[in-house]
Enzyme design. Structure first.
Site, short mmCIF file in Angstrom:
data_model
loop_
_atom_site.label_atom_id
_atom_site.label_comp_id
_atom_site.label_asym_id
_atom_site.label_seq_id
_atom_site.Cartn_x
_atom_site.Cartn_y
_atom_site.Cartn_z
N TYR A 140 0.86 -1.19 0.00
CA TYR A 140 0.00 0.00 0.00
C TYR A 140 0.89 1.24 0.00
O TYR A 140 1.90 1.31 0.72
CB TYR A 140 -0.88 0.01 1.26
N GLU A 228 -3.67 7.60 -3.86
CA GLU A 228 -3.59 6.35 -3.10
C GLU A 228 -3.49 5.17 -4.07
O GLU A 228 -4.32 5.03 -4.97
CB GLU A 228 -4.83 6.19 -2.23
#
Length: 419
Positions: A140, A228
């Site tokens: 991530y 993101e």
């Protein structure tokens, strides 16, 4: 660290803009991937098509071991969705490019229903034909604005492909943060340190660091408030690839990001919400029959609640905002009266920066020109309120004045009950 995720929650499947004075910016998946490509970020090879023959040709041009065909709608849950053509799933994997045209023929022009769409689904007008890549490891990575740091920060975790808030709660030691100096940008040592923390080793560490720096270039280039990537993946062939990304845009930068905002896909937006946004009004349709016309989100929610408390049901949530003009009031009334469910209108204005007299003039103009046929209850308080009350009382219009919010809600509910 968890505060960062409370400040910048994950966006829905579509690309989005943070709530601001205007509206959400909605980009389809292929549009966001193109933005990333233009900044040198590695994504899967892909084409888009709006008809089955073009989808078939795209699959052949890819010459990939495996192909993924994705319906392009803004709602999440596409993989588990159902088409009214009978096809199940808005995402299909195949190793045979010849079947892509047939699959696309059951997607394009048909409605896809997912857990996030209306009951009738959303019509699919475009499909993305992309190279399917295996992922050996998922991480991530995000860049976002953090008020506590007075600027952008990088946040990453070696545990990707899942809800990052859950990782932050259960394994906070696996969340890594790097504060970015807005004048200096992402330093090479910072990018390499983040890549190492994400678990990239050997040549992949350098490759991941380069991707991180390019993502920051994108962050600046499009005036983002958040980029993101989940997952930022590692393939068996030794590639670092951004498989899925969400970008939040700063709507205050629309004046210099015209090319990005021109990509906004309004086709899936509620037409009334779209029209409201043209006048800097925030509108959300509800199921009741008492229209709410207020200034400020907090006051709007309180108005909806107190209507419900007195046995009524709000028909909408309409926030006029602060720098109001008479024309906006008129356009707001046009929106409210166009809803056939509306049987009464409640205006609840607390004028701080809002001049109540402007509101009153807008109300009287709308009532006369639109020939208002439903009961209208008005509660005004604050700046220039006495002048506003005079305008309303001398208008000769059947406007019901209210002393406070409670009184206004009671009168609006009673007006419907008497009908």
């Amino acid at each position: 660290m968890n505060d960062i995720f409370r400040l910048a929650p994950r966006m829905p499947t579509c690309m989005s803009v943070s709530p601001g004075s205007k509206r959400w910016l909605n980009l389809q998946e292929y549009q966001s991937k193109k933005l990333m490509q233009e900044s040198g970020v590695t994504v899967q090879r892909f084409y888009v098509a709006d008809n089955p023959p073009d989808a078939l040709q795209a699959a052949k041009r890819l010459n990939a071991k495996e192909i993924v065909l994705k319906a392009q709608i803004l709602a999440g849950g596409r993989g588990k969705g159902v088409f009214n053509s009978g096809l199940k799933g808005g995402v299909h994997l195949t190793k045979d490019p010849s079947v892509v045209g047939e699959l696309a023929s059951k997607m394009l022009g048909y409605s896809l229903t997912t857990k996030q769409t209306p009951k009738e689904g959303v019509e699919v007008k475009m499909v993305m034909v992309a190279e399917a890549l295996d992922i050996t490891r998922e991480t991530y990575f995000a860049i976002l604005m953090d008020r506590a740091c007075n600027g952008p920060v990088m946040v990453g975790s070696p545990q990707g492909g899942m809800d990052i808030e859950e990782v932050a709660d259960k394994s906070p030691e696996l969340i890594f943060k790097e504060v970015i100096d807005i004048f200096e940008g992402v330093r090479d040592d910072q990018a390499l340190r983040m890549a190492a923390n994400l678990g990239f080793k050997g040549p992949l560490e350098r490759q991941a660091a380069d991707q991180i720096m390019r993502l920051y270039d994108l962050f600046l280039k499009v005036d983002a408030t958040q980029v993101e990537v989940n997952p930022l993946g590692e393939t068996p062939e030794g590639q670092v690839v951004c498989f899925d990304a969400k970008i939040s845009f700063d709507d205050n930068a629309e004046f210099r990001q015209k090319a990005v905002f021109a990509l906004d896909d309004m086709s899936e937006s509620d037409p009334t919400e779209t029209e409201a946004a043209k006048w800097d009004l925030k509108y959300i349709g509800l199921d009741g029959n008492i229209a709410c016309f207020v200034n400020g989100a907090g006051l709007a929610m309180a108005t909806c609640d107190i209507i419900d408390l007195h046995g009524g049901k709000p028909a909408n949530f309409l926030d006029l905002g602060g720098g109001v003009k008479e024309k906006q009031v008129y356009e707001a009334f046009k929106l409210l009266t166009a809803d056939p469910k509306v049987e009464a209108i409640l205006v609840n204005i607390f004028g701080g920066i809002v001049n109540c007299a402007i509101i009153a003039n807008g109300i009287t103009k709308a009532c006369r020109e639109l020939e208002l046929k439903v009961p209208l209850v008005v509660r005004l308080e604050g700046t220039n309120v006495q002048e506003a009350k005079r305008i309303l009382s001398e208008s000769g219009l059947p406007i019901v004045a209210a002393n406070d919010l409670d009184d206004a809600a009671k009168k609006a509910v009673a007006a419907i009950t008497r009908k």
